[in-house]
Design an enzyme around this catalytic site. Structure first.
Site, PDB file in Angstrom:
ATOM      1  N   HIS A 129      -8.218   1.849   4.785  1.00  0.00           N
ATOM      2  CA  HIS A 129      -8.363   2.192   3.353  1.00  0.00           C
ATOM      3  C   HIS A 129      -9.784   1.991   2.833  1.00  0.00           C
ATOM      4  O   HIS A 129     -10.097   2.417   1.721  1.00  0.00           O
ATOM      5  CB  HIS A 129      -7.410   1.351   2.495  1.00  0.00           C
ATOM      6  N   ASP A 166      -0.350   4.700  10.727  1.00  0.00           N
ATOM      7  CA  ASP A 166       0.045   3.736   9.695  1.00  0.00           C
ATOM      8  C   ASP A 166       0.858   4.492   8.641  1.00  0.00           C
ATOM      9  O   ASP A 166       0.629   5.678   8.402  1.00  0.00           O
ATOM     10  CB  ASP A 166      -1.215   3.128   9.067  1.00  0.00           C
TER      11      ASP A 166
HETATM   12 ZN   LIG Z   1      -0.209   0.573   5.953  1.00  0.00          ZN
END
Ligand SMILES: [Zn+2]
Length: 315
Positions: A129, A166
């Site tokens: 992220h 993910d």
């Molecule tokens: Zn994640």
């Protein structure tokens, strides 16, 4: 000639990073993985790399702004501190972040130099992220992006393919490489969901148009859905791109037991996905896979899923 071993890369400093009490991204995640692999006997079959050097600043600067690196460093100096509503640092976070990214470099070295057939990097903080100029979603530095650039700059690989399974979209990795046609970004993720990006229409831009492939999936998707996506979308994309190495942003939070998300993958499912990637890697890039831990927040599911992942790399 016998095949080199699969390597397990970690560093004890990664246990020193804390997001504060009751945060799902916690040091126990790494302990759970290690305990599970030791109990199952798998750890004995792996090449252990446990003292990677800290990531040099110039490697971070290939994907992050100097201002971002400085912001993280200053936050760690005055820890505990908050970088994002979900992302916190403790006194040990700076060292942990540098070792986490450094472990990705050590893993890349081991695979390229032939000491390992493939590697799994069990470190934290995770990375996918983190964008070029901001920490976000438990991530400080984008480890997988740093590794991709390192493979190109230091090991002179032309094309690197990043697979991000993910459960959350890797907005940071996409942002860093969206205009780049030498790093392909493929992601499966629950959608709509955190962080909000990752629509099918996001395909890269400029020279990178067509080199980002997002496969948003509905909550409740199971092993069969993922296997179908990997066989019908991922493998053809790999065959078209012909990478020199494959990186995996290996989050295990699409597991049915994960407390943060709503997917239905099993640990065996992670083994099946790994086997598909492994078969393509063997065919296309000499089996070179560097897999890096991202999410995965149910400790039992995390241990079992990492075991299945490693078993498929070892097979
Ligand atoms: Zn994640």
């Amino acid at each position: 000639m016998s095949r080199p071993p699969v390597a397990f890369v970690s560093h004890p400093a990664c246990l020193l990073h804390s997001n504060g009490p009751d945060h799902p991204e916690r040091p126990e995640r790494l302990r759970a993985i290690r305990d599970h692999l030791e109990a199952s006997g798998l750890m004995r079959r792996l090449l252990l790399i446990e003292s990677p050097e800290p990531c040099p600043t110039e490697r971070l600067l290939r994907v992050h702004d100097a201002a971002h690196i400085e912001r993280v460093r200053r936050a760690c100096d005055r820890a505990p501190a908050m970088l994002d509503p979900d992302t916190f640092v403790s006194a040990g976070s700076w060292e942990a972040a540098l070792r986490s990214a450094g472990a990705a470099l050590a893993a890349a070295d081991a695979v390229i130099e032939g000491r390992a057939a493939s590697t799994f990097v069990a470190t934290r903080p995770p990375g996918h992220h983190a964008e070029s100029d901001r920490a976000m979603g438990f991530c400080l530095f984008n480890n997988v992006a740093v590794a991709a650039r390192y493979l190109q700059d230091h090991h002179h690989l032309a094309r690197v393919f990043i697979i991000d399974w993910d459960v959350h979209h890797g907005n940071g990795t996409q942002q860093i490489f969206e205009a780049d046609d030498t790093v392909f970004y493929f992601s499966t993720h629950q959608f709509p969901f955190y962080p909000g990006s990752g629509a099918r229409s996001e395909k890269g831009r400029g020279a990178g148009a067509g080199f980002t492939l997002n496969v948003p999936l509905a909550a409740g998707s199971n092993d069969a859905v993922y296997v179908d996506v990997f066989e019908t979308l991922l493998v053809p994309a790999l065959e078209r791109f012909r990478p020199d190495a494959i990186l995996i942003s290996a989050g295990f939070d699409a597991h049915a037991d994960d407390p943060l998300a709503g997917m239905m993958l099993t640990s065996g499912g992670y083994g099946k996905l790994t086997a598909i990637v492994r078969e393509a890697a063997d065919r296309l890039c000499g089996g070179r896979i560097v897999s890096l831990l991202e999410g995965g927040y149910d400790l039992k599911a995390l241990g079992a899923s990492v075991e299945a992942h490693l078993m498929a790399l070892l097979a």
